[in-house]
Design a protein around this motif. Structure first.
Motif, mmCIF file in Angstrom:
data_model
loop_
_atom_site.group_PDB
_atom_site.id
_atom_site.type_symbol
_atom_site.label_atom_id
_atom_site.label_comp_id
_atom_site.label_asym_id
_atom_site.label_seq_id
_atom_site.Cartn_x
_atom_site.Cartn_y
_atom_site.Cartn_z
ATOM 1 N N MET A 176 107.923 -72.959 -41.173
ATOM 2 C CA MET A 176 108.164 -74.298 -41.686
ATOM 3 C C MET A 176 107.471 -75.360 -40.821
ATOM 4 O O MET A 176 106.955 -76.322 -41.357
ATOM 5 C CB MET A 176 109.685 -74.514 -41.744
ATOM 6 N N THR A 177 107.502 -75.166 -39.483
ATOM 7 C CA THR A 177 106.851 -76.155 -38.615
ATOM 8 C C THR A 177 105.345 -76.159 -38.840
ATOM 9 O O THR A 177 104.722 -77.220 -38.765
ATOM 10 C CB THR A 177 107.107 -75.838 -37.124
ATOM 11 N N GLY A 178 104.753 -75.008 -39.113
ATOM 12 C CA GLY A 178 103.319 -74.942 -39.385
ATOM 13 C C GLY A 178 102.958 -75.749 -40.616
ATOM 14 O O GLY A 178 101.922 -76.424 -40.659
ATOM 15 N N LEU A 179 103.797 -75.698 -41.621
ATOM 16 C CA LEU A 179 103.570 -76.459 -42.838
ATOM 17 C C LEU A 179 103.644 -77.964 -42.561
ATOM 18 O O LEU A 179 102.812 -78.744 -43.050
ATOM 19 C CB LEU A 179 104.580 -76.069 -43.912
ATOM 20 N N MET A 180 104.614 -78.374 -41.763
ATOM 21 C CA MET A 180 104.764 -79.800 -41.412
ATOM 22 C C MET A 180 103.555 -80.290 -40.612
ATOM 23 O O MET A 180 103.069 -81.403 -40.845
ATOM 24 C CB MET A 180 106.057 -80.016 -40.611
ATOM 25 N N VAL A 181 103.093 -79.481 -39.674
ATOM 26 C CA VAL A 181 101.913 -79.854 -38.884
ATOM 27 C C VAL A 181 100.694 -79.972 -39.792
ATOM 28 O O VAL A 181 99.908 -80.918 -39.686
ATOM 29 C CB VAL A 181 101.674 -78.829 -37.755
ATOM 30 N N CYS A 182 100.540 -79.034 -40.710
ATOM 31 C CA CYS A 182 99.415 -79.062 -41.644
ATOM 32 C C CYS A 182 99.449 -80.315 -42.517
ATOM 33 O O CYS A 182 98.433 -80.982 -42.711
ATOM 34 C CB CYS A 182 99.437 -77.797 -42.499
ATOM 35 N N VAL A 183 100.606 -80.660 -43.032
ATOM 36 C CA VAL A 183 100.757 -81.862 -43.856
ATOM 37 C C VAL A 183 100.461 -83.116 -43.027
ATOM 38 O O VAL A 183 99.768 -84.035 -43.485
ATOM 39 C CB VAL A 183 102.168 -81.927 -44.485
ATOM 40 N N ALA A 184 100.943 -83.165 -41.798
ATOM 41 C CA ALA A 184 100.697 -84.324 -40.931
ATOM 42 C C ALA A 184 99.205 -84.492 -40.644
ATOM 43 O O ALA A 184 98.668 -85.611 -40.674
ATOM 44 C CB ALA A 184 101.486 -84.186 -39.634
ATOM 45 N N VAL A 185 98.516 -83.395 -40.386
ATOM 46 C CA VAL A 185 97.079 -83.454 -40.119
ATOM 47 C C VAL A 185 96.328 -83.918 -41.372
ATOM 48 O O VAL A 185 95.414 -84.751 -41.287
ATOM 49 C CB VAL A 185 96.561 -82.082 -39.630
ATOM 50 N N LEU A 186 96.693 -83.411 -42.527
ATOM 51 C CA LEU A 186 96.048 -83.828 -43.771
ATOM 52 C C LEU A 186 96.273 -85.308 -44.061
ATOM 53 O O LEU A 186 95.355 -86.016 -44.496
ATOM 54 C CB LEU A 186 96.547 -82.979 -44.938
ATOM 55 N N VAL A 187 97.465 -85.803 -43.828
ATOM 56 C CA VAL A 187 97.752 -87.233 -44.042
ATOM 57 C C VAL A 187 96.941 -88.085 -43.071
ATOM 58 O O VAL A 187 96.326 -89.082 -43.469
ATOM 59 C CB VAL A 187 99.267 -87.506 -43.909
ATOM 60 N N ALA A 188 96.924 -87.696 -41.798
ATOM 61 C CA ALA A 188 96.167 -88.459 -40.796
ATOM 62 C C ALA A 188 94.678 -88.474 -41.129
ATOM 63 O O ALA A 188 94.018 -89.517 -41.043
ATOM 64 C CB ALA A 188 96.400 -87.884 -39.404
ATOM 65 N N ALA A 189 94.130 -87.324 -41.531
ATOM 66 C CA ALA A 189 92.713 -87.253 -41.880
ATOM 67 C C ALA A 189 92.411 -88.087 -43.121
ATOM 68 O O ALA A 189 91.370 -88.742 -43.195
ATOM 69 C CB ALA A 189 92.303 -85.805 -42.105
ATOM 70 N N SER A 190 93.310 -88.087 -44.082
ATOM 71 C CA SER A 190 93.108 -88.882 -45.294
ATOM 72 C C SER A 190 93.125 -90.377 -44.994
ATOM 73 O O SER A 190 92.296 -91.132 -45.501
ATOM 74 C CB SER A 190 94.177 -88.551 -46.336
ATOM 75 N N VAL A 191 94.059 -90.811 -44.179
ATOM 76 C CA VAL A 191 94.132 -92.226 -43.801
ATOM 77 C C VAL A 191 92.861 -92.637 -43.061
ATOM 78 O O VAL A 191 92.272 -93.683 -43.353
ATOM 79 C CB VAL A 191 95.391 -92.498 -42.942
#
Length: 137
Positions: free
Chosen positions: A1-16
Motif C-alpha cells: 500500500m505504501t508503494g502505491l501511495m509513493v507512486c501516486v505522490a510522484v505522479l502528482v508532483a511530476a504532473s504539477v
C-alpha cells in the motif's frame, strides 16, 4: 500500500511540475538580470531595427527554433521598423554566456538602442511577441 501511495505522490508532483513548466515556456517577460545589457549591430551580424529588434538564439538540432524563426519573421514583416536576427548559439558562446542563454530557442526583444527589454525562453506565441513589442517601443 505504501508503494502505491509513493507512486501516486510522484505522479502528482511530476504532473504539477510539467504543467507549470509548459505554462512558463515561451512567455515573453522582463528579467531583472537583463538591466543594462546591450547588443551592438556588429555582435548581431546585422542592423538594429529602427523601432525594435527580435534576436533569436537557435541551434542546429532545435525543432522549435524553426517554428520560432517563422513566427518572428512574420512579426518583423507585419510591424514596421522591427527586424529579426537569428544567431547560432553554438557559434557565439561568448554572447550566450554574457546574456545567460540557457536553452534554445531564446528570443530577446531589443529596443532601438540595442538594450534588452524583454526575453522569452522557448517557443513564443505570435500574440505575445506583438504585445511585447507594443510595450517595448
Amino acid at each position: 500500500m505504501t508503494g502505491l501511495m509513493v507512486c501516486v505522490a510522484v505522479l502528482v508532483a511530476a504532473s504539477v511540475y510539467g504543467v507549470l513548466h509548459k505554462r512558463r515556456s515561451g512567455r515573453v517577460r522582463v528579467r531583472g538580470r537583463d538591466d543594462g545589457k546591450r547588443l551592438e549591430a556588429t555582435e548581431l551580424g546585422g542592423e538594429l531595427g529602427a523601432r525594435a529588434t527580435l534576436v533569436q538564439f537557435s541551434s542546429a538540432f532545435c525543432a522549435p527554433c524553426r517554428a520560432t524563426r517563422r513566427i518572428l519573421g512574420e512579426v518583423a514583416g507585419q510591424v514596421p521598423g522591427v527586424t529579426h536576427v537569428e544567431i547560432d548559439a553554438e557559434a557565439h558562446l561568448d554572447l550566450v554566456r554574457r546574456l545567460d542563454i540557457l536553452k534554445t530557442p531564446t528570443v530577446l526583444v531589443l529596443d532601438a538602442d540595442g538594450r534588452v527589454v524583454r526575453r522569452a525562453a522557448g517557443q513564443p506565441r505570435k500574440a505575445d511577441v506583438i504585445a511585447a513589442l507594443g510595450e517595448a517601443i
